[in-house]
Structures are given as C-alpha cells and as structure tokens.
Design a protein around this motif. Structure first.
Motif, PDB file in Angstrom:
ATOM      1  N   ALA A   1     -45.988  -4.544 -10.278  1.00  0.00           N
ATOM      2  CA  ALA A   1     -45.204  -4.819  -9.068  1.00  0.00           C
ATOM      3  C   ALA A   1     -43.707  -4.744  -9.363  1.00  0.00           C
ATOM      4  CB  ALA A   1     -45.568  -6.196  -8.513  1.00  0.00           C
ATOM      5  N   TRP A   2     -43.320  -5.214 -10.546  1.00  0.00           N
ATOM      6  CA  TRP A   2     -41.893  -5.162 -10.920  1.00  0.00           C
ATOM      7  C   TRP A   2     -41.435  -3.712 -11.057  1.00  0.00           C
ATOM      8  CZ3 TRP A   2     -38.413  -3.308 -14.379  1.00  0.00           C
ATOM      9  CH2 TRP A   2     -37.170  -3.935 -14.438  1.00  0.00           C
ATOM     10  N   ILE A   3     -42.228  -2.891 -11.735  1.00  0.00           N
ATOM     11  CA  ILE A   3     -41.891  -1.466 -11.884  1.00  0.00           C
ATOM     12  C   ILE A   3     -41.791  -0.808 -10.512  1.00  0.00           C
ATOM     13  CG2 ILE A   3     -42.769   0.769 -12.676  1.00  0.00           C
ATOM     14  CD1 ILE A   3     -41.693  -0.755 -14.969  1.00  0.00           C
ATOM     15  N   ASP A   4     -42.758  -1.101  -9.659  1.00  0.00           N
ATOM     16  CA  ASP A   4     -42.833  -0.458  -8.345  1.00  0.00           C
ATOM     17  C   ASP A   4     -41.620  -0.785  -7.473  1.00  0.00           C
ATOM     18  OD1 ASP A   4     -44.365   1.190  -6.533  1.00  0.00           O
ATOM     19  OD2 ASP A   4     -44.635  -0.626  -5.337  1.00  0.00           O
ATOM     20  N   SER A   5     -41.090  -1.982  -7.590  1.00  0.00           N
ATOM     21  CA  SER A   5     -39.970  -2.375  -6.738  1.00  0.00           C
ATOM     22  C   SER A   5     -38.612  -2.204  -7.412  1.00  0.00           C
ATOM     23  CB  SER A   5     -40.122  -3.835  -6.293  1.00  0.00           C
ATOM     24  OG  SER A   5     -40.113  -4.703  -7.420  1.00  0.00           O
ATOM     25  N   GLU A   6     -38.519  -2.605  -8.683  1.00  0.00           N
ATOM     26  CA  GLU A   6     -37.214  -2.667  -9.340  1.00  0.00           C
ATOM     27  C   GLU A   6     -36.710  -1.325  -9.862  1.00  0.00           C
ATOM     28  OE1 GLU A   6     -34.696  -5.022  -9.959  1.00  0.00           O
ATOM     29  OE2 GLU A   6     -35.748  -5.793  -8.216  1.00  0.00           O
ATOM     30  N   VAL A   7     -37.591  -0.513 -10.425  1.00  0.00           N
ATOM     31  CA  VAL A   7     -37.123   0.744 -11.001  1.00  0.00           C
ATOM     32  C   VAL A   7     -36.534   1.669  -9.931  1.00  0.00           C
ATOM     33  CG1 VAL A   7     -37.783   2.835 -12.264  1.00  0.00           C
ATOM     34  CG2 VAL A   7     -38.605   0.597 -13.031  1.00  0.00           C
ATOM     35  N   PRO A   8     -37.215   1.918  -8.803  1.00  0.00           N
ATOM     36  CA  PRO A   8     -36.588   2.742  -7.771  1.00  0.00           C
ATOM     37  C   PRO A   8     -35.290   2.132  -7.231  1.00  0.00           C
ATOM     38  CG  PRO A   8     -38.948   2.583  -7.390  1.00  0.00           C
ATOM     39  CD  PRO A   8     -38.617   1.593  -8.460  1.00  0.00           C
ATOM     40  N   ARG A   9     -35.273   0.808  -7.088  1.00  0.00           N
ATOM     41  CA  ARG A   9     -34.062   0.165  -6.569  1.00  0.00           C
ATOM     42  C   ARG A   9     -32.883   0.361  -7.506  1.00  0.00           C
ATOM     43  NH1 ARG A   9     -30.952  -3.998  -7.216  1.00  0.00           N
ATOM     44  NH2 ARG A   9     -32.138  -4.807  -8.996  1.00  0.00           N
ATOM     45  N   GLN A  10     -33.133   0.178  -8.816  1.00  0.00           N
ATOM     46  CA  GLN A  10     -32.038   0.316  -9.774  1.00  0.00           C
ATOM     47  C   GLN A  10     -31.601   1.773  -9.950  1.00  0.00           C
ATOM     48  OE1 GLN A  10     -31.923  -2.087 -13.321  1.00  0.00           O
ATOM     49  NE2 GLN A  10     -33.541  -3.459 -12.562  1.00  0.00           N
ATOM     50  N   ILE A  11     -32.534   2.697  -9.801  1.00  0.00           N
ATOM     51  CA  ILE A  11     -32.161   4.116  -9.830  1.00  0.00           C
ATOM     52  C   ILE A  11     -31.230   4.431  -8.670  1.00  0.00           C
ATOM     53  CG2 ILE A  11     -33.025   6.459  -9.484  1.00  0.00           C
ATOM     54  CD1 ILE A  11     -35.502   5.636 -11.088  1.00  0.00           C
ATOM     55  N   ASP A  12     -31.591   3.943  -7.485  1.00  0.00           N
ATOM     56  CA  ASP A  12     -30.730   4.148  -6.309  1.00  0.00           C
ATOM     57  C   ASP A  12     -29.342   3.574  -6.534  1.00  0.00           C
ATOM     58  OD1 ASP A  12     -32.561   5.516  -4.812  1.00  0.00           O
ATOM     59  OD2 ASP A  12     -33.258   3.777  -3.690  1.00  0.00           O
ATOM     60  N   ALA A  13     -29.272   2.387  -7.109  1.00  0.00           N
ATOM     61  CA  ALA A  13     -27.983   1.736  -7.349  1.00  0.00           C
ATOM     62  C   ALA A  13     -27.139   2.543  -8.327  1.00  0.00           C
ATOM     63  CB  ALA A  13     -28.205   0.315  -7.869  1.00  0.00           C
ATOM     64  N   LEU A  14     -27.758   3.054  -9.394  1.00  0.00           N
ATOM     65  CA  LEU A  14     -27.020   3.848 -10.376  1.00  0.00           C
ATOM     66  C   LEU A  14     -26.502   5.149  -9.764  1.00  0.00           C
ATOM     67  CD1 LEU A  14     -29.287   3.366 -13.533  1.00  0.00           C
ATOM     68  CD2 LEU A  14     -26.905   2.654 -13.320  1.00  0.00           C
ATOM     69  N   CYS A  15     -27.350   5.816  -8.982  1.00  0.00           N
ATOM     70  CA  CYS A  15     -26.929   7.072  -8.360  1.00  0.00           C
ATOM     71  C   CYS A  15     -25.787   6.845  -7.361  1.00  0.00           C
ATOM     72  CB  CYS A  15     -28.117   7.742  -7.669  1.00  0.00           C
ATOM     73  SG  CYS A  15     -29.327   8.442  -8.820  1.00  0.00           S
ATOM     74  N   LYS A  16     -25.877   5.785  -6.573  1.00  0.00           N
ATOM     75  CA  LYS A  16     -24.808   5.486  -5.622  1.00  0.00           C
ATOM     76  C   LYS A  16     -23.507   5.151  -6.344  1.00  0.00           C
ATOM     77  CE  LYS A  16     -27.802   3.902  -1.867  1.00  0.00           C
ATOM     78  NZ  LYS A  16     -28.322   2.727  -1.110  1.00  0.00           N
ATOM     79  N   ALA A  17     -23.616   4.423  -7.451  1.00  0.00           N
ATOM     80  CA  ALA A  17     -22.415   4.055  -8.210  1.00  0.00           C
ATOM     81  C   ALA A  17     -21.713   5.285  -8.773  1.00  0.00           C
ATOM     82  CB  ALA A  17     -22.783   3.105  -9.347  1.00  0.00           C
ATOM     83  N   HIS A  18     -22.471   6.353  -9.027  1.00  0.00           N
ATOM     84  CA  HIS A  18     -21.887   7.575  -9.582  1.00  0.00           C
ATOM     85  C   HIS A  18     -21.789   8.692  -8.535  1.00  0.00           C
ATOM     86  CE1 HIS A  18     -21.812   6.194 -13.782  1.00  0.00           C
ATOM     87  NE2 HIS A  18     -22.911   5.534 -13.476  1.00  0.00           N
ATOM     88  N   HIS A  19     -21.948   8.306  -7.254  1.00  0.00           N
ATOM     89  CA  HIS A  19     -21.760   9.238  -6.133  1.00  0.00           C
ATOM     90  C   HIS A  19     -22.710  10.438  -6.212  1.00  0.00           C
ATOM     91  CE1 HIS A  19     -18.207   6.818  -5.400  1.00  0.00           C
ATOM     92  NE2 HIS A  19     -17.777   7.089  -6.625  1.00  0.00           N
ATOM     93  N   ILE A  20     -23.965  10.170  -6.552  1.00  0.00           N
ATOM     94  CA  ILE A  20     -25.003  11.197  -6.589  1.00  0.00           C
ATOM     95  C   ILE A  20     -25.855  11.064  -5.331  1.00  0.00           C
ATOM     96  CG2 ILE A  20     -26.933  12.168  -7.877  1.00  0.00           C
ATOM     97  CD1 ILE A  20     -24.335  12.290  -9.415  1.00  0.00           C
TER      98      ILE A  20
END
Length: 392
Positions: free
Chosen positions: A122-141
């Motif tokens: 459940a942690w992988i399913d929710s947290e990994v996509p969320r953190q990927i989105d956050a990293l991409c937004k932080a780098h304007h991807i």
C-alpha cells in the motif's frame, strides 16, 4: 507516385534529417540539403513539418558565415523525457533512485525515494507515484512529456504487464499496476546488468569498443553483452548471463553453477571445506556463529588475513574460467567487472587477467566500471532510443 510511396518517402526524409541533426548538431537548411543529397525545397518542407511537431527548432543565425547568415535548426532534445526507477538499490540501501534525462541522455535530475524499514504494498502504491510527481514538478518536467518509464530490475522477464516485487513486510505486488494509470503503454523493464553494459558502452570505459562483457560478480551473479555495438539479449533475454554457467567447484570436487559458488551459501560451503584454515582466521568466531558477511571478508583480506585472501583467490580462479570461455568464444575486446567481489581489488582482476593471458590469442582488456551506477545511464540510453523510434 502513389500516395503510399509518397508518405513513406516523406517519413524516410524526416528520419534522415532528424538523425543527421541529432548526430551532428545544428545546421542550416542549405547545408543539410548538401549533406543528405536531398533537394532544398524538400529539406525545407520537411523541416517545417518537424518544427510543427516540435521535434526541430530554429535556434538563431549562423555566426560563422560571411554575407547573409542562414538560420540554424537543431533537434529539440527536451520534447520528451525518460524517467528511470532503480528497483535494485532498495535491497541494499533502502531507497529507490529516481532520475529523468532528455533525449540526449543529459540528466535533468537524479534523486531518490527513501523507504521506511517495513514498507508495504500500500505504501509503494500511494507514496512512490506521489513522490515521483513531486520530483518532476520541482524540476519543471510536464507529466505528458515523459515518453518512457524504464524500471531496472534483477530479472530477465521484460513483461510490461507483470513486474513482481516483494515488499519488506512480505507483500507481493505487481509494479506494473502501480504505474499503469500514469504511464500506460510507456513502461519498460530491463535487466540491470544489461543496462549497465549499455551504459558503459555509450558513456563509460567501453565507448571505444564494440564487443564487451559486463560481468557482475557478487553474492548474485549477472552479465550483459554488447556485440557489434548493440546490446545482445538473445531470444530469452538472457544473453551474457553468467549465473547458470556450469563450473568445477575445486573445494567440493564437483560441478556446480557459478551462482552457487559466489553466494552466501557458497561461502559457507567453502568455509566448511577448509575447517583448519577457517579456524585460524580473525573471523573464526563469526564463521562459527554464522554472523559473517562478505564485506567483513573483504576487509579482513585487505588486512592480510590468509584465509580470506585464499578464499578470494580460489573464487576468482573459478570466475576467471567462466569469463575466459565467454570472452574468447565471442572474441570480446573488453571485460568490465563490477559487483561486491571487486572489493577484493587486484586479487580478482589480476586473476582474471592471468587466466585470459593463458590462451594464445589477443586478450581482451579487463577493467572496472567508470560509473558507480552504470545501469542508470544505460536506462537513459535505452529509454531515449525507444522514444526516438516512435517520434521519428
């Protein structure tokens, strides 16, 4: 000319134009016409079409010519991005490296997602996509510009629909399901050592050779082959795999798979086969209580422990036979050795070189990887090439 042939000709011209600019850099329309032997009107029309597709862009006038300066066009390396997730490092480092590069394999960022000690499905399913989105937004991807998600894994199963993954709490999940909503049709799974071989070929010590083996010698064994400049996987995606090579186990006096010799269980068998020598080692109490690990043996060997040095030499000889057979069968130019056993230093590499030198043929060079994470750069290359095939 029939319409179908015209469409094909147009596609071929556009591929040739884009490929030339990717390989040689910015160029004017007139110079491109000369280089490709395509008429100026045809080049101009196709460049306009590629600009409309956002694949090419005008970058300004040439400064090197006298008189009327021509406009230069260049490939838009940021039209799509490659996202890489390394699901190897979680085993040893408790984190998942995340990286994004453009189509020239230039990293936009390299970061990681830290994992809790007992993470669940459940942690992988929710947290990994969320953190990927956050990293991409932080780098304007922009999410829609990610053209490929490459997942590195210790597997030869490249089924994008089923990527088995076991969590720390015992949950078994399918990583494809985790990323399907965001990246449907864009997911690729590649063997980590295959990607390491690809990374070293294009960016590391193998840049100037076309035939090499990347041999991962650790508690787990792996191998990746580059033949004629390209990654060779074979029909079952296991080209270059060393783990199942049958070798003679000198201390057990029997034939065995290489993976059974370098594994932790294989080390235990070596200790049991040399009880007197093991008893004289500084690690004897750990051997007796089964509380040792490979790094302890590497450190003890560096400090002069005779038993651990002999273990390294004996294991290196077995490994060297496998590498020598493959290297000469395929007439390789280079052998790159990575993995935990490289901690033994020259004991391993010198033994491999000595074994290769026994055969009366020009020996391949033996070296270590240029990058600590060659697989990441291999994933960049694989992902970028995959995207370019669909764009052009």
């Amino acid at each position: 000319m029939p319409a179908g042939n015209q469409t094909l000709l147009k596609q071929n011209n556009q591929r040739a134009i884009a490929k030339y600019i990717i390989e040689h850099g910015p160029i004017s329309r007139a110079d491109l016409s000369k280089k490709l032997s395509i008429s100026k009107p045809t080049v101009s029309a196709n460049i306009t079409a590629l600009i409309e597709r956002d694949l090419l862009m005008e970058i300004g006038f040439s400064e090197s010519e006298i008189g009327k300066k021509p406009m230069l066009v260049d490939f838009n390396k940021n039209v799509r991005y490659v996202l890489v997730l390394d699901f190897i490092s979680y085993i040893t480092r408790g984190r998942i490296p995340v990286a994004v590069c453009n189509l020239y394999c230039e990293p936009i960022f390299i970061d990681f997602i830290s994992l809790p000690p007992d993470f669940s499905g459940a942690w992988i399913d929710s947290e990994v996509p969320r953190q990927i989105d956050a990293l991409c937004k932080a780098h304007h991807i922009p999410h829609e510009q990610i053209g490929k998600l490459v997942i590195t894994a210790p597997t030869s199963c490249y089924d994008e629909q089923h990527i088995p993954f076991e969590c720390r709490n015992g949950d078994k999940i399918n990583l494809a399901d985790v990323f399907h909503e965001q990246f449907a049709g864009k997911i690729a799974v590649k063997n980590d050592i295959d990607l390491a071989a690809l990374g070293e070929k294009h960016f590391g010590v193998g840049k100037h050779v076309d035939n090499l083996l990347f041999a991962w010698i650790g508690l787990a064994i792996g191998g990746g082959l580059i033949l004629n400049g390209n990654l060779y996987e074979g029909h079952a995606h296991s080209g270059g795999e060393l783990a199942y090579s049958i070798v003679y186990n000198d201390w057990l006096h029997r034939y065995d798979e290489l993976q059974n010799i370098t594994s932790l269980e294989g080390i235990r068998r070596y200790i049991a086969a040399h009880p007197e020598e093991a008893a004289a080692s500084v690690l004897a109490p750990h051997f007796k209580n089964d509380t040792f690990y490979l790094d302890m043996m590497i450190e003890a060997a560096a400090n002069g422990d005779i038993f651990c040095i002999q273990f390294a030499k004996d294991t290196a000889r077995v490994v060297a036979r496998v590498i020598a057979n493959l290297a000469y069968t395929l007439n390789l130019q280079m052998v790159i050795i990575g993995g935990e056993y490289t901690g033994f230093g020259s004991i391993l590499t010198d033994t491999v070189m000595h074994c290769l030198a026994q055969i009366p043929l020009p020996p391949p060079a033996v070296t270590i990887p240029f990058y600590t994470n060659s697989a990441m750069y291999g994933a960049f290359r694989f992902g970028a090439d995959s995207i370019l095939k669909t764009l052009i």
